[in-house]
Design a protein around this motif. Structure first.
Motif, mmCIF file in Angstrom:
data_model
loop_
_atom_site.group_PDB
_atom_site.id
_atom_site.type_symbol
_atom_site.label_atom_id
_atom_site.label_comp_id
_atom_site.label_asym_id
_atom_site.label_seq_id
_atom_site.Cartn_x
_atom_site.Cartn_y
_atom_site.Cartn_z
ATOM 1 N N ARG A 45 0.831 -1.211 0.000
ATOM 2 C CA ARG A 45 0.000 0.000 0.000
ATOM 3 C C ARG A 45 0.862 1.256 0.000
ATOM 4 O O ARG A 45 1.653 1.467 0.931
ATOM 5 N N PRO A 46 0.707 2.120 -1.015
ATOM 6 C CA PRO A 46 1.420 3.401 -1.005
ATOM 7 C C PRO A 46 0.997 4.199 0.228
ATOM 8 O O PRO A 46 -0.168 4.185 0.626
ATOM 9 N N GLY A 47 1.944 4.859 0.834
ATOM 10 C CA GLY A 47 1.616 5.697 1.982
ATOM 11 C C GLY A 47 1.424 4.945 3.280
ATOM 12 O O GLY A 47 0.999 5.538 4.274
ATOM 13 N N PRO A 49 2.046 3.949 6.752
ATOM 14 C CA PRO A 49 2.920 4.580 7.753
ATOM 15 C C PRO A 49 4.097 3.692 8.165
ATOM 16 O O PRO A 49 5.161 4.196 8.520
ATOM 17 N N ARG A 52 7.568 4.467 6.513
ATOM 18 C CA ARG A 52 8.375 5.539 7.125
ATOM 19 C C ARG A 52 8.979 5.081 8.449
ATOM 20 O O ARG A 52 10.118 5.409 8.770
ATOM 21 N N ASP A 65 2.807 -1.942 -5.179
ATOM 22 C CA ASP A 65 1.377 -1.640 -5.131
ATOM 23 C C ASP A 65 0.583 -2.719 -5.872
ATOM 24 O O ASP A 65 0.752 -2.899 -7.082
#
Length: 197
Positions: A45-47, A49, A52, A65
């Motif tokens: 999944r892009p983004g 959390p 990061r 993706d």
């Protein structure tokens, strides 16, 4: 020198279980004890959390993706290629919200593990906490298990239980179970590594 025991972790969301494992590896000296390291964290999944968070912990990350692939089989084939580039001894599912194809599961047989937020074999699938409350259970918990082609049915490696309180909601119960997940999953991964020595 024994071959390094690379761990690849698959995530879809916050990555809190992934972080618990990475921190255990780093703080408990798994590299020295078992030659083990988290080689990569991969998200579908892009983004997410967790990507990061993994980067902040110094771990290589990849995004693959699943929406970019026309079929589940095509995505799983690309995912296998990416995972195998890290020569994994163990593949860890940590909140990876994809049903995996039989070919993928067979490829990693014996070295693919998952954590599920119930005391398996009870409450396979989704909405486990609400289902436990609705069933009147006095205990809930989490299970680390080997992944097989049948969803949430592989051999159990470890379990932890928590009480279900009269005032619990699905959210409060989930929060209590998550604390145990963060404790249990690194322990179970460590136990698997020890069994391979």
């Amino acid at each position: 020198m024994p071959r390094p025991k690379n761990i690849v972790i698959l995530i879809s969301g916050s990555g809190s279980n992934m972080a618990a494992i990475v921190q255990a590896v780093q703080q408990q000296g798994w590299q020295q004890q078992f030659g083990a390291a988290v080689a990569a964290v991969i998200s579908n999944r892009p983004g997410a959390p967790g990507l990061r968070l993994a980067q902040a912990l110094g771990v290589a990350t990849h995004l693959l993706d699943h929406h970019a692939f026309e079929t589940r089989e095509a995505f799983d084939a690309a995912l296998m290629q990416l995972i195998d580039s890290h020569q994994p001894a163990l593949v860890v599912l940590a909140g990876f919200m994809r049903i995996l194809t039989p070919a993928f599961v067979a490829h990693y047989a014996g070295r693919l593990i998952n954590i599920h937020p119930s005391l398996l074999p009870a409450f396979t699938g989704l909405n486990t906490h609400q289902r436990a409350i609705d069933a009147g259970c006095t205990q809930a918990g989490c299970t680390v298990h080997q992944v097989t082609a049948e969803l949430d049915h592989g051999p159990i490696l470890a379990q932890a239980a928590v009480p279900v309180l009269p005032e619990d909601t699905a959210d409060t119960l989930a929060a209590r179970v998550l604390v145990e997940e963060h404790r249990l999953y690194p322990q179970a991964v460590r136990g698997w590594l020890q069994s391979q020595v």
